[in-house]
Motif scaffolding. Sequence first.
Motif, PDB file in Angstrom:
ATOM      1  N   PRO A 178       0.806  -1.221   0.000  1.00  0.00           N
ATOM      2  CA  PRO A 178       0.000   0.000   0.000  1.00  0.00           C
ATOM      3  C   PRO A 178       0.839   1.271   0.000  1.00  0.00           C
ATOM      4  O   PRO A 178       0.323   2.360  -0.231  1.00  0.00           O
ATOM      5  CB  PRO A 178      -0.802  -0.113   1.303  1.00  0.00           C
ATOM      6  N   LEU A 179       2.139   1.145   0.259  1.00  0.00           N
ATOM      7  CA  LEU A 179       3.040   2.296   0.295  1.00  0.00           C
ATOM      8  C   LEU A 179       3.630   2.514  -1.094  1.00  0.00           C
ATOM      9  O   LEU A 179       3.672   1.607  -1.919  1.00  0.00           O
ATOM     10  CB  LEU A 179       4.146   2.073   1.321  1.00  0.00           C
ATOM     11  N   ARG A 180       4.119   3.675  -1.324  1.00  0.00           N
ATOM     12  CA  ARG A 180       4.755   3.983  -2.608  1.00  0.00           C
ATOM     13  C   ARG A 180       6.030   4.774  -2.333  1.00  0.00           C
ATOM     14  O   ARG A 180       6.140   5.953  -2.652  1.00  0.00           O
ATOM     15  CB  ARG A 180       3.806   4.780  -3.521  1.00  0.00           C
ATOM     16  N   CYS A 181       7.003   4.121  -1.724  1.00  0.00           N
ATOM     17  CA  CYS A 181       8.256   4.784  -1.385  1.00  0.00           C
ATOM     18  C   CYS A 181       8.987   5.175  -2.672  1.00  0.00           C
ATOM     19  O   CYS A 181       9.232   4.326  -3.539  1.00  0.00           O
ATOM     20  CB  CYS A 181       9.145   3.871  -0.547  1.00  0.00           C
ATOM     21  N   ARG A 182       9.338   6.431  -2.781  1.00  0.00           N
ATOM     22  CA  ARG A 182      10.065   6.894  -3.955  1.00  0.00           C
ATOM     23  C   ARG A 182      11.427   6.211  -4.014  1.00  0.00           C
ATOM     24  O   ARG A 182      12.154   6.169  -3.024  1.00  0.00           O
ATOM     25  CB  ARG A 182      10.239   8.407  -3.893  1.00  0.00           C
ATOM     26  N   GLY A 183      11.745   5.652  -5.171  1.00  0.00           N
ATOM     27  CA  GLY A 183      13.023   4.970  -5.330  1.00  0.00           C
ATOM     28  C   GLY A 183      12.984   3.506  -4.945  1.00  0.00           C
ATOM     29  O   GLY A 183      14.036   2.872  -4.855  1.00  0.00           O
ATOM     30  N   CYS A 184      11.801   2.947  -4.731  1.00  0.00           N
ATOM     31  CA  CYS A 184      11.683   1.528  -4.380  1.00  0.00           C
ATOM     32  C   CYS A 184      12.410   0.673  -5.418  1.00  0.00           C
ATOM     33  O   CYS A 184      12.216   0.838  -6.626  1.00  0.00           O
ATOM     34  CB  CYS A 184      10.209   1.133  -4.306  1.00  0.00           C
ATOM     35  N   VAL A 185      13.237  -0.261  -4.950  1.00  0.00           N
ATOM     36  CA  VAL A 185      14.012  -1.084  -5.873  1.00  0.00           C
ATOM     37  C   VAL A 185      13.223  -2.294  -6.358  1.00  0.00           C
ATOM     38  O   VAL A 185      13.712  -3.065  -7.183  1.00  0.00           O
ATOM     39  CB  VAL A 185      15.340  -1.551  -5.231  1.00  0.00           C
ATOM     40  N   ALA A 186      12.025  -2.477  -5.829  1.00  0.00           N
ATOM     41  CA  ALA A 186      11.196  -3.614  -6.248  1.00  0.00           C
ATOM     42  C   ALA A 186       9.829  -3.116  -6.683  1.00  0.00           C
ATOM     43  O   ALA A 186       8.792  -3.605  -6.228  1.00  0.00           O
ATOM     44  CB  ALA A 186      11.075  -4.621  -5.111  1.00  0.00           C
ATOM     45  N   ALA A 187       9.823  -2.139  -7.569  1.00  0.00           N
ATOM     46  CA  ALA A 187       8.572  -1.505  -7.976  1.00  0.00           C
ATOM     47  C   ALA A 187       7.595  -2.500  -8.591  1.00  0.00           C
ATOM     48  O   ALA A 187       6.375  -2.298  -8.522  1.00  0.00           O
ATOM     49  CB  ALA A 187       8.873  -0.385  -8.968  1.00  0.00           C
ATOM     50  N   GLU A 188       8.091  -3.576  -9.167  1.00  0.00           N
ATOM     51  CA  GLU A 188       7.197  -4.558  -9.782  1.00  0.00           C
ATOM     52  C   GLU A 188       6.366  -5.306  -8.745  1.00  0.00           C
ATOM     53  O   GLU A 188       5.373  -5.949  -9.075  1.00  0.00           O
ATOM     54  CB  GLU A 188       7.992  -5.551 -10.634  1.00  0.00           C
ATOM     55  N   THR A 189       6.763  -5.240  -7.476  1.00  0.00           N
ATOM     56  CA  THR A 189       6.017  -5.937  -6.423  1.00  0.00           C
ATOM     57  C   THR A 189       4.965  -5.044  -5.765  1.00  0.00           C
ATOM     58  O   THR A 189       4.232  -5.506  -4.884  1.00  0.00           O
ATOM     59  CB  THR A 189       6.962  -6.455  -5.328  1.00  0.00           C
ATOM     60  N   LEU A 190       4.852  -3.775  -6.165  1.00  0.00           N
ATOM     61  CA  LEU A 190       3.920  -2.850  -5.514  1.00  0.00           C
ATOM     62  C   LEU A 190       2.452  -3.121  -5.843  1.00  0.00           C
ATOM     63  O   LEU A 190       1.610  -3.110  -4.939  1.00  0.00           O
ATOM     64  CB  LEU A 190       4.289  -1.404  -5.858  1.00  0.00           C
ATOM     65  N   PRO A 191       2.073  -3.348  -7.096  1.00  0.00           N
ATOM     66  CA  PRO A 191       0.650  -3.605  -7.384  1.00  0.00           C
ATOM     67  C   PRO A 191       0.181  -4.893  -6.701  1.00  0.00           C
ATOM     68  O   PRO A 191       0.936  -5.866  -6.603  1.00  0.00           O
ATOM     69  CB  PRO A 191       0.617  -3.755  -8.905  1.00  0.00           C
ATOM     70  N   PHE A 192      -1.053  -4.894  -6.244  1.00  0.00           N
ATOM     71  CA  PHE A 192      -1.593  -6.103  -5.635  1.00  0.00           C
ATOM     72  C   PHE A 192      -2.007  -7.119  -6.696  1.00  0.00           C
ATOM     73  O   PHE A 192      -2.285  -8.270  -6.372  1.00  0.00           O
ATOM     74  CB  PHE A 192      -2.761  -5.753  -4.713  1.00  0.00           C
ATOM     75  N   GLU A 193      -2.046  -6.704  -7.944  1.00  0.00           N
ATOM     76  CA  GLU A 193      -2.313  -7.632  -9.042  1.00  0.00           C
ATOM     77  C   GLU A 193      -0.988  -8.150  -9.590  1.00  0.00           C
ATOM     78  O   GLU A 193       0.028  -7.485  -9.532  1.00  0.00           O
ATOM     79  CB  GLU A 193      -3.081  -6.937 -10.167  1.00  0.00           C
ATOM     80  N   GLY A 194      -1.041  -9.351 -10.142  1.00  0.00           N
ATOM     81  CA  GLY A 194       0.122  -9.844 -10.865  1.00  0.00           C
ATOM     82  C   GLY A 194       0.952 -10.889 -10.158  1.00  0.00           C
ATOM     83  O   GLY A 194       1.849 -11.479 -10.748  1.00  0.00           O
ATOM     84  N   GLY A 195       0.688 -11.156  -8.884  1.00  0.00           N
ATOM     85  CA  GLY A 195       1.463 -12.162  -8.186  1.00  0.00           C
ATOM     86  C   GLY A 195       1.046 -13.580  -8.568  1.00  0.00           C
ATOM     87  O   GLY A 195       0.036 -13.804  -9.238  1.00  0.00           O
ATOM     88  N   THR A 196       1.847 -14.538  -8.146  1.00  0.00           N
ATOM     89  CA  THR A 196       1.533 -15.952  -8.342  1.00  0.00           C
ATOM     90  C   THR A 196       0.834 -16.475  -7.100  1.00  0.00           C
ATOM     91  O   THR A 196       1.311 -16.286  -5.984  1.00  0.00           O
ATOM     92  CB  THR A 196       2.818 -16.766  -8.588  1.00  0.00           C
ATOM     93  N   ASP A 197      -0.294 -17.134  -7.285  1.00  0.00           N
ATOM     94  CA  ASP A 197      -1.061 -17.687  -6.174  1.00  0.00           C
ATOM     95  C   ASP A 197      -0.370 -18.940  -5.654  1.00  0.00           C
ATOM     96  O   ASP A 197      -0.210 -19.914  -6.401  1.00  0.00           O
ATOM     97  CB  ASP A 197      -2.479 -18.003  -6.655  1.00  0.00           C
ATOM     98  N   ARG A 198       0.044 -18.920  -4.388  1.00  0.00           N
ATOM     99  CA  ARG A 198       0.742 -20.068  -3.783  1.00  0.00           C
ATOM    100  C   ARG A 198       0.051 -20.434  -2.479  1.00  0.00           C
ATOM    101  O   ARG A 198      -0.356 -19.560  -1.710  1.00  0.00           O
ATOM    102  CB  ARG A 198       2.209 -19.726  -3.500  1.00  0.00           C
ATOM    103  N   THR A 199      -0.076 -21.712  -2.194  1.00  0.00           N
ATOM    104  CA  THR A 199      -0.698 -22.147  -0.945  1.00  0.00           C
ATOM    105  C   THR A 199       0.356 -22.248   0.153  1.00  0.00           C
ATOM    106  O   THR A 199       1.553 -22.456  -0.115  1.00  0.00           O
ATOM    107  CB  THR A 199      -1.381 -23.510  -1.093  1.00  0.00           C
ATOM    108  N   VAL A 200      -0.094 -22.118   1.399  1.00  0.00           N
ATOM    109  CA  VAL A 200       0.825 -22.255   2.529  1.00  0.00           C
ATOM    110  C   VAL A 200       1.477 -23.636   2.558  1.00  0.00           C
ATOM    111  O   VAL A 200       2.699 -23.741   2.744  1.00  0.00           O
ATOM    112  CB  VAL A 200       0.095 -21.936   3.850  1.00  0.00           C
ATOM    113  N   PRO A 201       0.742 -24.737   2.374  1.00  0.00           N
ATOM    114  CA  PRO A 201       1.420 -26.042   2.354  1.00  0.00           C
ATOM    115  C   PRO A 201       2.477 -26.158   1.256  1.00  0.00           C
ATOM    116  O   PRO A 201       3.551 -26.737   1.474  1.00  0.00           O
ATOM    117  CB  PRO A 201       0.262 -27.027   2.114  1.00  0.00           C
ATOM    118  N   GLU A 202       2.197 -25.600   0.098  1.00  0.00           N
ATOM    119  CA  GLU A 202       3.166 -25.640  -1.005  1.00  0.00           C
ATOM    120  C   GLU A 202       4.435 -24.884  -0.633  1.00  0.00           C
ATOM    121  O   GLU A 202       5.558 -25.365  -0.850  1.00  0.00           O
ATOM    122  CB  GLU A 202       2.525 -25.036  -2.250  1.00  0.00           C
TER     123      GLU A 202
END
Length: 216
Positions: free
Chosen positions: A33-57
């Motif tokens: 939810p934060l948008r720190c200027r200069g973030c080195v992992a900007a691709e991880t900021l949107p809540f869309e686009g991640g891979t769905d992984r289960t806790v057991p996996e």
Amino acid sequence: MTEVIRLSVARTLDRCTVLGPGTRAVLWVQGCPLRCRGCVAAETLPFEGGTDRTVPELADWLCGLPDVEGVTLSGGEPFSQAAGLAALLDAVRARRPDFSAMAYSGLRYEALRRGGADRRALLRRLDLLVDGPYVAALHGSLRWRGSSNQRLVALTDRYPDLRSEPDTGAGIEVSVEPGGALSWAGVPPTPGFRAGLEAHLAERGFVLHTQARRDT
């Protein structure tokens, strides 16, 4: 029927020596939810686009890694998925009780303690926390942190020698993957590092990953 807990994961790394004590696995969650200027992992900021992984996996992945003493949770903002990560640490420690846990958060420790039950639950399961937003104007080559306002908070006595060790940057680790793709992990030693590295590598035909992906 027990509900399977899921996490949105940006990336995983089996072995890393620059994001916490010893040799660790790293899990980057997707979404912040934060948008720190200069973030080195900007691709991880949107809540869309991640891979769905289960806790057991994910627990199977962590428990199957040899010679790894713990996991570092980064992102994205790990405390945005606090309940799932707390469940993951419980699942891993049921099989590997000594497995250590460290997390990054753009929120201050005091704010996390005043937060909801899920955030407090994740805090109770951590050995180390790096807290606070990245501030480019305060960039420094510090141990596991990007700027001087960020703190390394010991939440257990797992690592008693940290206070006596030099507070200097651990550097970065770069790896070339099948197909020639290049990725890196760590805290950049200088501000603007990522943009400069990407430009330098692009001139030589290398491309850094800029989308959420899955390593395992």
